[in-house]
Design a protein around this motif. Structure first.
Motif, short mmCIF file in Angstrom:
data_model
loop_
_atom_site.label_atom_id
_atom_site.label_comp_id
_atom_site.label_asym_id
_atom_site.label_seq_id
_atom_site.Cartn_x
_atom_site.Cartn_y
_atom_site.Cartn_z
N ALA A 120 46.42 49.13 -3.00
CA ALA A 120 46.73 50.26 -2.12
C ALA A 120 45.83 51.45 -2.45
O ALA A 120 45.34 52.13 -1.54
N ARG A 121 45.59 51.68 -3.74
CA ARG A 121 44.73 52.81 -4.13
C ARG A 121 43.29 52.59 -3.66
O ARG A 121 42.68 53.50 -3.11
N TYR A 122 42.74 51.39 -3.86
CA TYR A 122 41.35 51.22 -3.45
C TYR A 122 41.21 51.11 -1.94
O TYR A 122 40.19 51.50 -1.39
N GLU A 123 42.23 50.64 -1.26
CA GLU A 123 42.15 50.58 0.21
C GLU A 123 42.20 51.97 0.83
O GLU A 123 41.68 52.18 1.93
N GLU A 124 42.82 52.93 0.15
CA GLU A 124 42.92 54.29 0.66
C GLU A 124 41.76 55.17 0.20
O GLU A 124 41.58 56.27 0.72
N ALA A 125 40.96 54.69 -0.74
CA ALA A 125 39.83 55.47 -1.25
C ALA A 125 38.69 55.47 -0.23
O ALA A 125 38.66 54.67 0.70
N THR A 126 37.76 56.39 -0.41
CA THR A 126 36.57 56.44 0.42
C THR A 126 35.87 55.09 0.37
O THR A 126 35.70 54.52 -0.71
N PRO A 127 35.48 54.55 1.53
CA PRO A 127 34.81 53.25 1.54
C PRO A 127 33.54 53.26 0.68
O PRO A 127 32.90 54.30 0.52
N ALA A 131 33.03 51.09 -9.97
CA ALA A 131 34.44 50.70 -9.87
C ALA A 131 34.87 50.47 -8.43
O ALA A 131 35.72 49.62 -8.15
N ARG A 132 34.27 51.18 -7.48
CA ARG A 132 34.65 51.04 -6.06
C ARG A 132 34.42 49.63 -5.56
O ARG A 132 35.14 49.12 -4.71
N GLU A 133 33.41 48.95 -6.07
CA GLU A 133 33.14 47.56 -5.70
C GLU A 133 33.74 46.58 -6.71
O GLU A 133 34.17 45.49 -6.34
N ASP A 134 33.77 46.97 -7.98
CA ASP A 134 34.25 46.06 -9.03
C ASP A 134 35.76 45.79 -8.93
O ASP A 134 36.19 44.65 -9.09
#
Length: 87
Positions: free
Chosen positions: A14-21, A66-69
């Motif tokens: 949920a956190r990474y889905e809501e973060a900036t792409p 981290a955004r991709e990892d």
């Protein structure tokens, strides 16, 4: 996978889905600006203070990666958990 682990993975997702792409990148925009900027999708996400003897650059690289990892790691955990259940 335990219920606690599933809950935690769902929270991470949920956190990474809501973060900036992504992807995100880390760079020093110009000599006139201080800090290492973490940028994603054309937006500045964070700025690290460069007065840390190189630690800022390492931290910025970690944050940007981290955004991709993290999504890849979550997918790996889910895939391995599903394989374990199938055996």
């Amino acid at each position: 996978m335990t219920d606690d682990t599933r809950k935690w993975l769902d929270e991470v997702k949920a956190r990474y889905e809501e973060a900036t792409p992504g992807p995100w990148s880390a760079h020093i925009p110009s000599p006139a600006k201080s800090g290492v900027w973490i940028v994603g999708n054309g937006w500045s996400i964070a700025v690290c203070d460069t007065r840390t003897n190189g630690q800022c650059e390492r931290d910025a690289a970690f944050i940007a990666a981290a955004r991709e990892d993290i999504p890849r790691l979550v997918a790996l955990v889910e895939r391995l958990s599903a394989q374990r259940v199938q055996k």
